[in-house]
Design a protein around this motif. Structure first.
Motif, PDB file in Angstrom:
ATOM      1  N   ARG A  81       1.895  13.692   6.275  1.00  0.00           N
ATOM      2  CA  ARG A  81       2.383  14.902   6.946  1.00  0.00           C
ATOM      3  C   ARG A  81       3.249  14.554   8.157  1.00  0.00           C
ATOM      4  N   PHE A  82       2.874  13.499   8.867  1.00  0.00           N
ATOM      5  CA  PHE A  82       3.665  13.049  10.016  1.00  0.00           C
ATOM      6  C   PHE A  82       5.058  12.628   9.556  1.00  0.00           C
ATOM      7  N   LEU A  83       5.121  11.865   8.459  1.00  0.00           N
ATOM      8  CA  LEU A  83       6.414  11.406   7.953  1.00  0.00           C
ATOM      9  C   LEU A  83       7.232  12.560   7.397  1.00  0.00           C
ATOM     10  N   ASN A  84       6.583  13.480   6.684  1.00  0.00           N
ATOM     11  CA  ASN A  84       7.306  14.619   6.114  1.00  0.00           C
ATOM     12  C   ASN A  84       7.941  15.480   7.209  1.00  0.00           C
ATOM     13  N   ALA A  85       7.238  15.609   8.337  1.00  0.00           N
ATOM     14  CA  ALA A  85       7.791  16.382   9.452  1.00  0.00           C
ATOM     15  C   ALA A  85       9.054  15.738  10.018  1.00  0.00           C
ATOM     16  N   SER A  92      10.584   5.574   2.462  1.00  0.00           N
ATOM     17  CA  SER A  92      11.686   5.513   3.438  1.00  0.00           C
ATOM     18  C   SER A  92      11.206   5.220   4.862  1.00  0.00           C
ATOM     19  N   ALA A  93       9.913   5.206   5.100  1.00  0.00           N
ATOM     20  CA  ALA A  93       9.396   4.971   6.458  1.00  0.00           C
ATOM     21  C   ALA A  93       9.744   3.566   6.928  1.00  0.00           C
ATOM     22  N   THR A  94      10.129   3.460   8.190  1.00  0.00           N
ATOM     23  CA  THR A  94      10.446   2.170   8.794  1.00  0.00           C
ATOM     24  C   THR A  94       9.331   1.749   9.744  1.00  0.00           C
ATOM     25  N   GLU A  95       9.487   0.570  10.282  1.00  0.00           N
ATOM     26  CA  GLU A  95       8.495   0.081  11.249  1.00  0.00           C
ATOM     27  C   GLU A  95       8.402   1.026  12.434  1.00  0.00           C
ATOM     28  N   LEU A  96       9.538   1.525  12.913  1.00  0.00           N
ATOM     29  CA  LEU A  96       9.520   2.429  14.054  1.00  0.00           C
ATOM     30  C   LEU A  96       8.743   3.696  13.742  1.00  0.00           C
ATOM     31  N   ASP A  97       8.863   4.213  12.523  1.00  0.00           N
ATOM     32  CA  ASP A  97       8.144   5.429  12.140  1.00  0.00           C
ATOM     33  C   ASP A  97       6.630   5.201  12.141  1.00  0.00           C
ATOM     34  N   VAL A  98       6.216   4.059  11.614  1.00  0.00           N
ATOM     35  CA  VAL A  98       4.773   3.763  11.574  1.00  0.00           C
ATOM     36  C   VAL A  98       4.240   3.559  12.983  1.00  0.00           C
ATOM     37  N   VAL A 138       7.546  -0.289  -3.051  1.00  0.00           N
ATOM     38  CA  VAL A 138       8.287  -0.826  -1.914  1.00  0.00           C
ATOM     39  C   VAL A 138       8.299  -2.344  -2.039  1.00  0.00           C
ATOM     40  N   GLU A 139       9.241  -2.972  -1.360  1.00  0.00           N
ATOM     41  CA  GLU A 139       9.349  -4.432  -1.450  1.00  0.00           C
ATOM     42  C   GLU A 139       8.343  -5.125  -0.548  1.00  0.00           C
ATOM     43  N   ARG A 140       8.062  -4.516   0.591  1.00  0.00           N
ATOM     44  CA  ARG A 140       7.147  -5.129   1.557  1.00  0.00           C
ATOM     45  C   ARG A 140       6.644  -4.057   2.501  1.00  0.00           C
ATOM     46  N   ARG A 141       5.653  -4.427   3.296  1.00  0.00           N
ATOM     47  CA  ARG A 141       5.207  -3.510   4.349  1.00  0.00           C
ATOM     48  C   ARG A 141       6.349  -3.239   5.316  1.00  0.00           C
ATOM     49  N   PRO A 142       6.430  -2.022   5.840  1.00  0.00           N
ATOM     50  CA  PRO A 142       7.565  -1.696   6.718  1.00  0.00           C
ATOM     51  C   PRO A 142       7.489  -2.350   8.093  1.00  0.00           C
ATOM     52  N   TRP A 143       6.339  -2.843   8.493  1.00  0.00           N
ATOM     53  CA  TRP A 143       6.239  -3.455   9.820  1.00  0.00           C
ATOM     54  C   TRP A 143       6.246  -4.974   9.697  1.00  0.00           C
ATOM     55  N   ARG A 144       6.744  -5.595  10.750  1.00  0.00           N
ATOM     56  CA  ARG A 144       6.840  -7.050  10.773  1.00  0.00           C
ATOM     57  C   ARG A 144       5.510  -7.654  11.193  1.00  0.00           C
ATOM     58  N   SER A 145       5.258  -8.844  10.692  1.00  0.00           N
ATOM     59  CA  SER A 145       4.064  -9.574  11.112  1.00  0.00           C
ATOM     60  C   SER A 145       4.416 -10.475  12.275  1.00  0.00           C
ATOM     61  N   THR A 146       3.401 -10.834  13.049  1.00  0.00           N
ATOM     62  CA  THR A 146       3.576 -11.760  14.160  1.00  0.00           C
ATOM     63  C   THR A 146       2.570 -12.882  14.014  1.00  0.00           C
ATOM     64  N   PRO A 150      -0.705 -11.370  12.010  1.00  0.00           N
ATOM     65  CA  PRO A 150       0.051 -11.439  10.753  1.00  0.00           C
ATOM     66  C   PRO A 150      -0.350 -10.324   9.806  1.00  0.00           C
ATOM     67  N   ARG A 151       0.431  -9.405   9.474  1.00  0.00           N
ATOM     68  CA  ARG A 151       0.189  -8.364   8.476  1.00  0.00           C
ATOM     69  C   ARG A 151      -0.709  -7.243   8.979  1.00  0.00           C
ATOM     70  N   SER A 152      -0.820  -7.020  10.267  1.00  0.00           N
ATOM     71  CA  SER A 152      -1.763  -6.004  10.726  1.00  0.00           C
ATOM     72  C   SER A 152      -1.127  -5.077  11.750  1.00  0.00           C
ATOM     73  N   LEU A 153      -1.522  -3.799  11.690  1.00  0.00           N
ATOM     74  CA  LEU A 153      -1.137  -2.818  12.696  1.00  0.00           C
ATOM     75  C   LEU A 153      -2.207  -2.644  13.755  1.00  0.00           C
ATOM     76  N   SER A 154      -3.308  -3.331  13.614  1.00  0.00           N
ATOM     77  CA  SER A 154      -4.466  -3.101  14.471  1.00  0.00           C
ATOM     78  C   SER A 154      -4.150  -3.451  15.919  1.00  0.00           C
ATOM     79  N   SER A 155      -5.036  -3.005  16.799  1.00  0.00           N
ATOM     80  CA  SER A 155      -4.830  -3.212  18.224  1.00  0.00           C
ATOM     81  C   SER A 155      -4.950  -4.663  18.630  1.00  0.00           C
ATOM     82  N   GLY A 156      -5.618  -5.464  17.807  1.00  0.00           N
ATOM     83  CA  GLY A 156      -5.824  -6.868  18.151  1.00  0.00           C
ATOM     84  C   GLY A 156      -6.964  -7.089  19.115  1.00  0.00           C
ATOM     85  N   THR A 157      -7.645  -6.021  19.500  1.00  0.00           N
ATOM     86  CA  THR A 157      -8.772  -6.133  20.426  1.00  0.00           C
ATOM     87  C   THR A 157     -10.007  -6.605  19.685  1.00  0.00           C
ATOM     88  N   ARG A 158     -10.590  -7.684  20.137  1.00  0.00           N
ATOM     89  CA  ARG A 158     -11.822  -8.181  19.549  1.00  0.00           C
ATOM     90  C   ARG A 158     -12.993  -7.539  20.268  1.00  0.00           C
TER      91      ARG A 158
END
Length: 485
Positions: A81-85, A92-98, A138-146, A150-158
């Motif tokens: 719904r966020f993307l449709n808005a 078509s979603a990009t890293e910035l959208d996510v 899709v060819e790959r996840r829209p966000w870049r890994s670091t 690597p491969r995560s959108l998470s906060s990184g907080t342990r």
């Protein structure tokens, strides 16, 4: 879009489906029906929304729990719904959208969430895009890994999760006063009107002595413990399957003491519950899994389910099937579940929660002179698992140290050290996927804060110093050390 969740039993209860007999309908459902709670996303014209419905079915086939599938579905619906808005979709979603969606969830949404809740959202989105990549959408996840993530959108907080465990005095008060209905001094409490104290105490003992999670011990069946037809084994090795966390199979050892402590419940309370439940069980007969015989030394159950003769692996039986499993004994229907409640059905999670909260209120009401054994927050059943893990780790560590002292060696051979490592043994018993989870218990082997308290207590006793005095002296010592450096 409209989100629904499947419930096969409701379909089975339909009296008739045009063009299908009851037996044909049951056959179709057995072959094609998704697991209970599988999400289904429909468009406004009531057509399945793909590829999301395909992903939901894959989650079901991978035996994700209904709770997990519900959470993933709601996260996905919010993202869609966020993307449709924004005039976008999943492709078509990009890293910035996510990343904008993440900011919206954390800061700007109607119901903003914390980092822990966002990490669960991130796991759902990552799982979804992995599916889309496998399907070629899709060819790959829209966000870049670091490198750090690597491969995560998470906060990184342990999060260093706290291991709350019980001391012996706390456990006895929890078991006997809260669940068993005894008075604080251990005598019988004439005013106690609690329900099934033998069952509830037995459940506490089983959880403590095996380290099982609540969804594991509360769904046990009698044949898994060798307790059918008056037979008893001294100990039992239970092969957990569908009811284990994430469906990860593991073996749980049930000691003889845990089985012995079931006797008061099995001999006194359970027969009474079963007898009173006969009329309710008979009325629900067509909705039950009536087991006619056990096969493969109790590993498989054969019986009638929805009018068809089926064979089910007991280890693979989910909680909803276990809850309706009964045997025809000649004297009536006997549930296969170990712990049962009114109506002869296995207690649900909410049922066990009601037992726990009633016990907590009772413990608080009778805490005069025993307040030191109560924590600030209500005990949960998982605290018994923590207690099992910590006690076992302490015991195994002492054994390892004693063994090293007998050998007069600072360290045994590498092979012996690996096979006897207490941490790895506890990890295996608890079914932890990673040693890092078990590692949390190490800090409790020796609590440094207790030594700090003792140090301050000695200062106070010796010179009448207050905490403020101690703090001032420590500041002086610090300045002196700084001057020397």
């Amino acid at each position: 879009m409209h989100l629904f969740f499947t419930d096969v039993q409701k379909v089975r209860n339909v009296s008739a489906v045009p063009g299908l007999s009851a037996a044909e309908l049951s056959g179709v459902l057995d072959r094609f029906a998704p697991a209970l709670g599988t999400p289904v996303l429909l468009s406004d014209s009531m057509w399945p929304v793909e590829p999301l419905c395909g992903w939901f079915r894959e989650l079901s086939l991978n035996r994700r729990s209904a709770k997990t599938m519900h959470a993933y579905a709601y996260t996905t619906l919010m993202l869609l719904r966020f993307l449709n808005a924004r005039g976008l979709d999943l492709v078509s979603a990009t890293e910035l959208d996510v990343l904008e969606f993440r900011r919206w969830r954390l800061d700007d949404g109607d119901e903003i969430v914390g980092e822990a809740a966002w990490d669960r959202d991130a796991a759902a989105i990552g799982c979804l895009y992995d599916f889309l990549v496998r399907q070629g959408v899709v060819e790959r996840r829209p966000w870049r890994s670091t490198t750090r993530q690597p491969r995560s959108l998470s906060s990184g907080t342990r999060r260093d999760l706290r291991v709350r465990h019980m001391e012996l005095e706390q456990y006895l008060y929890f078991r006997d006063v809260g669940f068993g209905g005894l008075a604080s001094d251990g005598d019988l409490d004439d005013r106690f009107r609690g329900w099934r104290p033998h069952r509830n105490r037995a459940a506490c003992e089983l959880a403590l002595l095996t380290g099982m999670r609540v969804q594991e011990w509360s769904t046990l069946l009698l044949p898994e413990l060798g307790l059918l037809d008056g037979r008893r084994a001294g100990t039992a090795d239970v092969e957990l399957g569908a009811c284990a966390k994430f469906g990860h199979h593991r073996s749980v050892y049930v000691p003889a003491d845990a089985i012995d402590l079931l006797d008061p419940y099995l001999l006194l309370e359970r027969p009474e519950i079963v007898e009173k439940a006969q009329s309710a069980l008979r009325r629900a007969h067509r909705d039950l899994f009536v087991v006619t015989r056990l096969e493969a030394d109790g590993a498989k159950a054969r019986g009638v389910l929805d009018g068809s003769s089926v064979t089910r692996s007991i280890r693979g039986m989910a909680a909803d099937l276990r809850r309706i499993a009964v045997r025809e004994t000649g004297d009536g229907l006997d549930p296969l579940a170990l712990f049962i409640g009114a109506g002869g059905r296995m207690l649900t999670a909410s049922g066990w929660d009601r037992v726990r909260w009633a016990a907590w209120e009772r413990m608080k009401a009778r805490a005069a002179g025993a307040a030191h054994v109560l924590p600030r927050r209500c005990w949960v059943y998982h605290d018994l698992r923590h207690t099992f893990a910590l006690r076992l780790l302490i015991y195994l560590t002492r054994l390892a140290l004693d063994d090293a002292q007998r050998q007069r060696a600072p360290m045994s051979t590498l092979l012996g050290h690996m096979s006897g490592n207490p941490l790895l043994q506890v990890q295996r018993r608890l079914g932890h996927a990673s040693p890092a989870t078990t590692y949390r218990y190490i800090r409790y082997l020796k609590d440094p804060m207790r030594e700090v308290d003792e140090a301050f207590r000695c200062w106070t006793a010796a010179g009448g110093a207050t905490y403020a005095d101690i703090a001032r002296q420590l500041m002086v010592f610090g300045d002196g050390d700084a001057a020397q450096r």
